[in-house]
Write a protein that holds these residues in place. Sequence first.
Motif, PDB file in Angstrom:
ATOM      1  N   LEU A  61       0.855  -1.190   0.000  1.00 14.31           N
ATOM      2  CA  LEU A  61       0.000   0.000   0.000  1.00 14.31           C
ATOM      3  C   LEU A  61       0.891   1.240   0.000  1.00 14.31           C
ATOM      4  O   LEU A  61       1.128   1.849   1.039  1.00 14.31           O
ATOM      5  N   THR A  62       1.404   1.589  -1.159  1.00 18.25           N
ATOM      6  CA  THR A  62       2.276   2.757  -1.237  1.00 18.25           C
ATOM      7  C   THR A  62       1.677   3.790  -2.177  1.00 18.25           C
ATOM      8  O   THR A  62       0.928   3.471  -3.100  1.00 18.25           O
ATOM      9  N   ALA A  63       2.027   5.044  -1.932  1.00 25.13           N
ATOM     10  CA  ALA A  63       1.668   6.106  -2.863  1.00 25.13           C
ATOM     11  C   ALA A  63       2.630   6.055  -4.049  1.00 25.13           C
ATOM     12  O   ALA A  63       3.783   5.653  -3.905  1.00 25.13           O
ATOM     13  N   ALA A  64       2.140   6.426  -5.220  1.00 27.05           N
ATOM     14  CA  ALA A  64       2.937   6.446  -6.452  1.00 27.05           C
ATOM     15  C   ALA A  64       3.263   5.020  -6.914  1.00 27.05           C
ATOM     16  O   ALA A  64       3.155   4.065  -6.138  1.00 27.05           O
ATOM     17  N   PRO A  65       3.658   4.860  -8.177  1.00 28.59           N
ATOM     18  CA  PRO A  65       3.914   3.530  -8.743  1.00 28.59           C
ATOM     19  C   PRO A  65       5.332   3.058  -8.446  1.00 28.59           C
ATOM     20  O   PRO A  65       6.198   2.988  -9.323  1.00 28.59           O
ATOM     21  N   LEU A  66       5.600   2.720  -7.206  1.00 33.75           N
ATOM     22  CA  LEU A  66       6.953   2.408  -6.741  1.00 33.75           C
ATOM     23  C   LEU A  66       7.219   0.908  -6.766  1.00 33.75           C
ATOM     24  O   LEU A  66       6.326   0.100  -6.537  1.00 33.75           O
ATOM     25  N   ILE A  67       8.481   0.546  -7.001  1.00 35.78           N
ATOM     26  CA  ILE A  67       8.871  -0.873  -6.903  1.00 35.78           C
ATOM     27  C   ILE A  67      10.136  -1.063  -6.068  1.00 35.78           C
ATOM     28  O   ILE A  67      10.424  -2.187  -5.659  1.00 35.78           O
ATOM     29  N   HIS A  68      10.888  -0.007  -5.775  1.00 38.66           N
ATOM     30  CA  HIS A  68      12.189  -0.203  -5.133  1.00 38.66           C
ATOM     31  C   HIS A  68      12.076  -0.796  -3.737  1.00 38.66           C
ATOM     32  O   HIS A  68      12.990  -1.477  -3.270  1.00 38.66           O
ATOM     33  N   HIS A  69      10.938  -0.576  -3.069  1.00 40.93           N
ATOM     34  CA  HIS A  69      10.741  -1.144  -1.737  1.00 40.93           C
ATOM     35  C   HIS A  69      10.436  -2.638  -1.790  1.00 40.93           C
ATOM     36  O   HIS A  69      10.457  -3.320  -0.760  1.00 40.93           O
ATOM     37  N   LEU A  70      10.147  -3.164  -2.987  1.00 41.31           N
ATOM     38  CA  LEU A  70       9.848  -4.587  -3.143  1.00 41.31           C
ATOM     39  C   LEU A  70      11.081  -5.414  -3.490  1.00 41.31           C
ATOM     40  O   LEU A  70      11.016  -6.640  -3.533  1.00 41.31           O
ATOM     41  N   LEU A  71      12.208  -4.769  -3.723  1.00 37.86           N
ATOM     42  CA  LEU A  71      13.413  -5.489  -4.123  1.00 37.86           C
ATOM     43  C   LEU A  71      13.917  -6.407  -3.019  1.00 37.86           C
ATOM     44  O   LEU A  71      14.505  -7.457  -3.295  1.00 37.86           O
ATOM     45  N   SER A  72      13.720  -6.018  -1.774  1.00 44.57           N
ATOM     46  CA  SER A  72      14.065  -6.897  -0.648  1.00 44.57           C
ATOM     47  C   SER A  72      12.941  -7.867  -0.354  1.00 44.57           C
ATOM     48  O   SER A  72      13.164  -9.063  -0.154  1.00 44.57           O
ATOM     49  N   ALA A  73      11.723  -7.361  -0.358  1.00 44.08           N
ATOM     50  CA  ALA A  73      10.564  -8.172   0.050  1.00 44.08           C
ATOM     51  C   ALA A  73      10.351  -9.376  -0.852  1.00 44.08           C
ATOM     52  O   ALA A  73       9.875 -10.422  -0.388  1.00 44.08           O
ATOM     53  N   CYS A  74      10.715  -9.268  -2.121  1.00 47.79           N
ATOM     54  CA  CYS A  74      10.398 -10.339  -3.067  1.00 47.79           C
ATOM     55  C   CYS A  74      11.085 -11.654  -2.731  1.00 47.79           C
ATOM     56  O   CYS A  74      10.669 -12.710  -3.212  1.00 47.79           O
ATOM     57  N   GLU A  75      12.117 -11.626  -1.912  1.00 46.47           N
ATOM     58  CA  GLU A  75      12.824 -12.850  -1.549  1.00 46.47           C
ATOM     59  C   GLU A  75      12.167 -13.584  -0.375  1.00 46.47           C
ATOM     60  O   GLU A  75      12.554 -14.715  -0.070  1.00 46.47           O
ATOM     61  N   PHE A  76      11.185 -12.968   0.268  1.00 43.61           N
ATOM     62  CA  PHE A  76      10.674 -13.510   1.526  1.00 43.61           C
ATOM     63  C   PHE A  76       9.176 -13.816   1.509  1.00 43.61           C
ATOM     64  O   PHE A  76       8.612 -14.217   2.523  1.00 43.61           O
ATOM     65  N   PHE A  77       8.517 -13.614   0.341  1.00 43.07           N
ATOM     66  CA  PHE A  77       7.083 -13.876   0.221  1.00 43.07           C
ATOM     67  C   PHE A  77       6.791 -14.605  -1.077  1.00 43.07           C
ATOM     68  O   PHE A  77       7.483 -14.429  -2.081  1.00 43.07           O
ATOM     69  N   ARG A  78       5.752 -15.416  -1.052  1.00 47.77           N
ATOM     70  CA  ARG A  78       5.351 -16.156  -2.249  1.00 47.77           C
ATOM     71  C   ARG A  78       4.518 -15.294  -3.193  1.00 47.77           C
ATOM     72  O   ARG A  78       4.583 -15.458  -4.413  1.00 47.77           O
ATOM     73  N   HIS A  79       3.727 -14.378  -2.629  1.00 46.34           N
ATOM     74  CA  HIS A  79       2.843 -13.539  -3.436  1.00 46.34           C
ATOM     75  C   HIS A  79       2.886 -12.104  -2.922  1.00 46.34           C
ATOM     76  O   HIS A  79       2.888 -11.876  -1.707  1.00 46.34           O
ATOM     77  N   ILE A  80       2.891 -11.162  -3.848  1.00 54.19           N
ATOM     78  CA  ILE A  80       2.755  -9.743  -3.510  1.00 54.19           C
ATOM     79  C   ILE A  80       1.506  -9.215  -4.211  1.00 54.19           C
ATOM     80  O   ILE A  80       1.331  -9.395  -5.419  1.00 54.19           O
ATOM     81  N   ILE A  81       0.638  -8.576  -3.433  1.00 53.95           N
ATOM     82  CA  ILE A  81      -0.563  -7.942  -3.963  1.00 53.95           C
ATOM     83  C   ILE A  81      -0.389  -6.435  -3.806  1.00 53.95           C
ATOM     84  O   ILE A  81      -0.206  -5.936  -2.687  1.00 53.95           O
TER      85      ILE A  81
END
Length: 260
Positions: A61-81
């Motif tokens: 739930l972020t403002a603006a079309p951001l992806i840089h905060h997901l670069l770490s998270a993507c290694e620790f979750f099966r799905h991102i919504i």
Amino acid sequence: MDSSSYKLYHVHGFDSRQALDHYFSDKADMVFEEDSLKFPIENLTKTFTEGHIKGDVLIDLTAAPLIHHLLSACEFFRHIIVLKVQDRCILELKRWLDTRTGAFDWGHATKLHLEKENKSDQSQNKEGKVRSIVQHVMKCDVKKENMTDPIVLPPADCIIIGWLLDQISKDQDEYIRYLRKFSGMLKPGGHIILLGLLDVTYIKVGKDKIHSLKYDENFARKAVVEAGFVIDNCVTKKRTNVIDLTDYKAIIFIAAHKEK
């Protein structure tokens, strides 16, 4: 411009590409690298690599079309919504996810992230991982009880709220109400990661000034606790640049878990 004439992000929106250029790009006149790129990347990398926050579902739930905060998270979750309140942000984000011509180039942010991981030669793999794990990009209405009505999302293991509460909350009471609502999307014991601006009243995108809620670190901590969380980590950083695009004084990062 009087603050009463500031636009509301979730009502009026803003030019999403201009927002990226102003605050998250690698353009020569983009002065926010330390605050909007390095600070989140460093704290998110540290938080996720500690291994306490992981699971099946992450809601973004972020403002603006951001992806840089997901670069770490993507290694620790099966799905991102990913949930967005504005169609323009959804279109901009999908352009990057689908590797379309004209998509915003996040290569500079990916490089910063991989330098933290000492994996500077794996940028394509990292961005590919984000693309593969983002399962849905959906419109949401923060005013509704079920923000994605009629779709009911599965309970999340973690929610990242990046700068969104600053822009959708008219006052501090509403900030806490929204935080409690977002908390309801978590599993018992789930985690929340919060990024926000301290002592801010506006951000500027193009010619528009967008309302931002002014609060300090003490309020942010209090709001997280009142919403039913235990704070695991809180880091603040004073602003490092001088430019009139925005008037924030510092940036804050909070990681917390929901009481069972």
